[in-house]
Each structure stands twice: as structure tokens, then as C-alpha cells.
Design an enzyme around this catalytic site. Structure first.
Site, PDB file in Angstrom:
ATOM      1  N   TYR A 102       0.837  -1.201   0.000  1.00 14.26           N
ATOM      2  CA  TYR A 102       0.000   0.000   0.000  1.00 14.26           C
ATOM      3  C   TYR A 102       0.870   1.249   0.000  1.00 14.26           C
ATOM      4  CZ  TYR A 102      -3.911  -3.080   0.929  1.00 14.26           C
ATOM      5  OH  TYR A 102      -4.855  -4.071   0.823  1.00 14.26           O
ATOM      6  N   ASN A 125     -12.519  -0.540  -5.117  1.00 16.68           N
ATOM      7  CA  ASN A 125     -12.372  -0.824  -6.542  1.00 16.68           C
ATOM      8  C   ASN A 125     -13.594  -1.596  -7.038  1.00 16.68           C
ATOM      9  OD1 ASN A 125     -11.556  -1.662  -9.109  1.00 16.68           O
ATOM     10  ND2 ASN A 125     -10.148  -3.206  -8.321  1.00 16.68           N
ATOM     11  N   CYS A 133      -6.665  -5.124  -7.862  1.00 15.77           N
ATOM     12  CA  CYS A 133      -6.464  -4.745  -6.471  1.00 15.77           C
ATOM     13  C   CYS A 133      -5.923  -5.915  -5.644  1.00 15.77           C
ATOM     14  CB  CYS A 133      -7.751  -4.194  -5.872  1.00 15.77           C
ATOM     15  SG  CYS A 133      -9.193  -5.242  -6.096  1.00 15.77           S
ATOM     16  N   HIS A 134      -6.055  -7.137  -6.149  1.00 16.34           N
ATOM     17  CA  HIS A 134      -5.517  -8.299  -5.428  1.00 16.34           C
ATOM     18  C   HIS A 134      -3.994  -8.282  -5.392  1.00 16.34           C
ATOM     19  CE1 HIS A 134      -5.774  -9.540  -9.679  1.00 16.34           C
ATOM     20  NE2 HIS A 134      -4.715 -10.301  -9.430  1.00 16.34           N
ATOM     21  N   GLU A 160      -1.429 -16.202 -10.848  1.00 20.21           N
ATOM     22  CA  GLU A 160      -0.495 -15.323 -11.545  1.00 20.21           C
ATOM     23  C   GLU A 160       0.958 -15.739 -11.281  1.00 20.21           C
ATOM     24  OE1 GLU A 160      -1.313 -11.175 -10.986  1.00 20.21           O
ATOM     25  OE2 GLU A 160      -3.412 -11.409 -11.561  1.00 20.21           O
TER      26      GLU A 160
END
Length: 173
Positions: A102, A125, A133-134, A160
Site C-alpha cells: 500500500y 475498486n 487490487c488483489h 499469476e
């Protein structure tokens, strides 16, 4: 719907992390919500159900979950304040398979002391997964809140990471 309001439509598609509700405003994606999503609007705000305008989004999401798509290319129309939209634009710059804290995200948007405000914007979001946002984690790399739940965040990050991992090749024999 008042005549000055653009048309709103929605559809629901299945995914490896559960049903996803896609919402479009005037043909552009304005929402992607998971089941029990923390800041999910009321169903009546989603407009009529119509799958037709969502073909490209659904195809790209399938490719993402199959591991063959690493960047989305669909028209987006998120609502939100100017600050929220700035944070959401910065989220789209986080590369596939990577994470930022963050604090790092706050620095990227020119507000290095605003990690908490960035976290609040991140949590609001409206277009999960596509606006990733993950990919935002705590300062020590720990998983923090996620509107769709931490299990889904873990799943997306693992998906990912598995696809983004470099392949090793060996020369010779």
C-alpha cells in the site's frame, strides 16, 4: 431509469473463484463483483440482465483464468472520486504476477504518506481482477483485506505466480 441516465446492464458468469457479476454502463465495464463482495452494490442498481454486451469481457476472463491472458483490454467505466480513479489507474500498472505494498502504491500516485487512503480506495475498486487490487499486499508482503475474501486473493495471486514464473532452460546436454 431516468432518460438522462446511460443504460445499465449486467450478466453473471461462472469462474474458478465462483460466480462473477459483470455490470456495464453504456457498454463499458463498470463493475465486476464476486459473491459476497464486501462493497457490492444492491442488485437493483445492476440494470437488466443481458449477456450480449459482455462477450469480450467474458472471453478475456476465461483466458485469464486459463493462464493465457496477462493483460486485459476492455473499455472500463469505473465511478468513484478523482482520487479513487487515480489509485485504480495505478493498480492497472502493476505487472501481472507481481505485488506492491500500500505504501509503494501511495508513492506511485504521488501521495507517499497516504497508504491508508490508498488502501480505502483499493478496497472500493468496483472492477476486481481486471483492475488488479488483489496485487496489493501489506508492507511485509502479508495478505491483507480483499473485497472478495482472502481465499480468492490467494487464488488469484497463486494463479499469476504460477504463470509468471520464469522457465529455466539449460544449454547443452
Amino acid at each position: 431509469m431516468p432518460p438522462d441516465q446511460p443504460p445499465v446492464t449486467h450478466t453473471v458468469i461462472d469462474s474458478p473463484i465462483g460466480d462473477l457479476t459483470l455490470v456495464a454502463v453504456d457498454g463499458a465495464l463498470a463493475g465486476l463483483y464476486m459473491e459476497q463482495h464486501r462493497h457490492r452494490p444492491a442488485e437493483e442498481r445492476f440494470g437488466d440482465r443481458d449477456a450480449e454486451p459482455f462477450g469480450p469481457v467474458a472471453a478475456q476472463l476465461r483466458a485469464y483464468f486459463d493462464g493465457t491472458l496477462t493483460a486485459f483490454d476492455v473499455p472500463l467505466a469505473p465511478g468513484g472520486t478523482p482520487f479513487q480513479r487515480t489509485v485504480w489507474a495505478a493498480l492497472r500498472e502493476i505487472p501481472y504476477g507481481q505485488t506492491v505494498s500500500y505504501g509503494q502504491l501511495a508513492a506511485r500516485v504521488g501521495r507517499p504518506g497516504a497508504a491508508r487512503a490508498v488502501g480505502l480506495a483499493n478496497g472500493r475498486n468496483p472492477i476486481s481482477i481486471i483492475v488488479p487490487c488483489h496485487r496489493v499486499v501489506g508492507s511485509a508482503g502479508d495478505l491483507t483485506g480483499y473485497g472478495g475474501g482472502l481465499d480468492r486473493k490467494r487464488h488469484l495471486l497463486a494463479l499469476e505466480a504460477a504463470r509468471a514464473a520464469p522457465t529455466l532452460t539449460f544449454a547443452g546436454g
